[in-house]
Design a protein around this motif. Structure first.
Motif, PDB file in Angstrom:
ATOM      1  N   LYS A  92      48.812 -39.355  89.768  1.00  0.00           N
ATOM      2  CA  LYS A  92      48.178 -40.443  89.084  1.00  0.00           C
ATOM      3  C   LYS A  92      47.171 -39.989  88.066  1.00  0.00           C
ATOM      4  CE  LYS A  92      48.708 -44.422  92.608  1.00  0.00           C
ATOM      5  NZ  LYS A  92      48.069 -45.293  92.985  1.00  0.00           N
ATOM      6  N   PRO A  93      47.062 -40.510  86.942  1.00  0.00           N
ATOM      7  CA  PRO A  93      46.306 -40.163  85.837  1.00  0.00           C
ATOM      8  C   PRO A  93      44.753 -40.227  86.392  1.00  0.00           C
ATOM      9  CG  PRO A  93      47.459 -41.961  85.364  1.00  0.00           C
ATOM     10  CD  PRO A  93      47.876 -41.557  86.491  1.00  0.00           C
ATOM     11  N   ASN A  94      43.723 -39.399  86.086  1.00  0.00           N
ATOM     12  CA  ASN A  94      42.486 -39.382  86.286  1.00  0.00           C
ATOM     13  C   ASN A  94      41.990 -40.850  85.539  1.00  0.00           C
ATOM     14  OD1 ASN A  94      39.905 -39.110  86.883  1.00  0.00           O
ATOM     15  ND2 ASN A  94      39.720 -37.130  85.892  1.00  0.00           N
ATOM     16  N   ARG A  95      41.756 -41.633  86.485  1.00  0.00           N
ATOM     17  CA  ARG A  95      41.046 -42.909  85.922  1.00  0.00           C
ATOM     18  C   ARG A  95      39.748 -42.712  85.442  1.00  0.00           C
ATOM     19  NH1 ARG A  95      45.473 -45.499  84.082  1.00  0.00           N
ATOM     20  NH2 ARG A  95      47.166 -45.217  85.792  1.00  0.00           N
ATOM     21  N   LEU A 140      38.648 -48.944  78.887  1.00  0.00           N
ATOM     22  CA  LEU A 140      38.329 -49.404  80.226  1.00  0.00           C
ATOM     23  C   LEU A 140      39.218 -50.386  80.865  1.00  0.00           C
ATOM     24  CD1 LEU A 140      35.673 -49.677  82.010  1.00  0.00           C
ATOM     25  CD2 LEU A 140      35.167 -51.623  80.738  1.00  0.00           C
ATOM     26  N   ALA A 141      39.857 -50.927  79.946  1.00  0.00           N
ATOM     27  CA  ALA A 141      40.740 -52.108  80.845  1.00  0.00           C
ATOM     28  C   ALA A 141      41.856 -51.301  81.450  1.00  0.00           C
ATOM     29  CB  ALA A 141      41.151 -53.064  79.859  1.00  0.00           C
ATOM     30  N   MET A 142      42.345 -50.235  80.480  1.00  0.00           N
ATOM     31  CA  MET A 142      43.497 -49.471  81.104  1.00  0.00           C
ATOM     32  C   MET A 142      43.470 -48.921  82.167  1.00  0.00           C
ATOM     33  SD  MET A 142      44.987 -48.098  77.144  1.00  0.00           S
ATOM     34  CE  MET A 142      46.105 -46.833  78.147  1.00  0.00           C
ATOM     35  N   ALA A 145      43.165 -51.210  85.275  1.00  0.00           N
ATOM     36  CA  ALA A 145      44.269 -51.500  85.709  1.00  0.00           C
ATOM     37  C   ALA A 145      45.265 -50.588  86.572  1.00  0.00           C
ATOM     38  CB  ALA A 145      45.135 -51.983  84.382  1.00  0.00           C
ATOM     39  N   GLY A 146      44.896 -49.309  86.177  1.00  0.00           N
ATOM     40  CA  GLY A 146      45.749 -48.621  87.157  1.00  0.00           C
ATOM     41  C   GLY A 146      44.837 -47.908  88.205  1.00  0.00           C
ATOM     42  N   GLN A 151      38.180 -49.419  93.968  1.00  0.00           N
ATOM     43  CA  GLN A 151      37.297 -48.381  93.039  1.00  0.00           C
ATOM     44  C   GLN A 151      36.986 -48.976  91.725  1.00  0.00           C
ATOM     45  OE1 GLN A 151      39.989 -44.990  92.389  1.00  0.00           O
ATOM     46  NE2 GLN A 151      40.284 -44.434  94.818  1.00  0.00           N
ATOM     47  N   GLN A 152      37.469 -50.150  91.367  1.00  0.00           N
ATOM     48  CA  GLN A 152      37.315 -50.675  90.097  1.00  0.00           C
ATOM     49  C   GLN A 152      35.692 -51.131  89.834  1.00  0.00           C
ATOM     50  OE1 GLN A 152      39.919 -54.147  89.569  1.00  0.00           O
ATOM     51  NE2 GLN A 152      41.686 -52.886  89.501  1.00  0.00           N
ATOM     52  N   PRO A 153      34.853 -51.734  90.841  1.00  0.00           N
ATOM     53  CA  PRO A 153      33.637 -51.805  90.630  1.00  0.00           C
ATOM     54  C   PRO A 153      32.834 -50.451  90.391  1.00  0.00           C
ATOM     55  CG  PRO A 153      34.137 -53.013  92.385  1.00  0.00           C
ATOM     56  CD  PRO A 153      35.387 -52.031  92.388  1.00  0.00           C
TER      57      PRO A 153
END
Length: 224
Positions: A92-95, A140-142, A145-146, A151-153
């Motif tokens: 997966k790409p590095n978020r 940031l939204a992208m 979303a992935g 991990q989102q917070p």
């Protein structure tokens, strides 16, 4: 009666050989299996064959396989199959990279719009900075979303830790300049260009509010 271990019919000879190797009499073997001595004698003289239940008991007692008793040879155990391995998930790409890029776009928006405004003094310079902020929020939204929900917070806190400085500066700069110029010119920073009566107090209030907001968000992002 032959004693060829490769003879599939020589069950009697194999039973007799195994009993003698243990040093047992027919009566002692019969006692171990719960049968009569005559039954053991008939097995070893090939007058009768043990039933399946007794054949399994003989296999357990002599620690040999039923194949050995019946055929005179051991069957090699099947090789153990390795446990199935879970498929490797795709990379997966590095978020976190999205968050870093988003913060960089916010800072670039502030620096570029401020540099242009200090030369042209046009409102579109401030609007250009807001355009960079929009791109920053989209990145940031992208990234969010992935990424997994847990991990989102953390990603969101990282973004605001570094991006609140340019974003709040542009927001307060536009607010201060819009009030001071009555909407005539919009500045992307809290600009001393408008430091004049009666807006002296507002100039310092906006700078103080900027520091209060940035430091508050910084502390929140570190503690959360």
């Amino acid at each position: 009666m032959t004693n060829d271990k490769n003879n599939p019919l020589d069950l009697a000879g194999r039973l007799q050989q195994l009993r003698k190797q243990r040093g047992l009499s027919q009566e002692e073997l019969a006692g171990q299996l719960g049968v009569s001595r005559q039954a053991v004698s008939k097995w070893e003289s090939a007058q009768a064959q043990p039933e399946l239940e007794k054949l399994l008991a003989l296999s357990d007692f002599f620690q040999v396989s039923c194949d050995y008793l019946l055929k005179g040879k051991e069957t090699a155990p099947l090789p153990l199959q390795p446990p199935p391995t879970a498929p490797t998930p795709p990379n997966k790409p590095n978020r976190l990279g999205y968050v870093i890029n988003a913060s960089l776009w916010a800072w670039l928006g502030l620096l570029i719009s401020w540099a242009l405004w200090s030369y042209y003094y046009y409102s579109w310079c401030a609007l250009l900075g807001l355009g960079f902020v929009i791109v920053s929020i989209a990145l940031l939204a992208m990234g969010l979303a992935g990424s997994p929900a847990e991990q989102q917070p953390g990603l969101l806190r990282r973004f605001w830790r570094w991006s609140i400085w340019p974003i709040s500066q542009m927001s307060l700069g536009i607010l201060y300049s819009a009030i001071a110029s009555h909407g005539g010119q919009l500045s992307p920073v809290i600009n001393p260009f408008y430091f004049e009566y009666p807006y002296y107090g507002m100039f310092f209030i906006c700078w103080g509010l900027w520091l209060f907001i940035c430091l508050g968000v910084w502390r929140w992002s570190k503690r959360a």
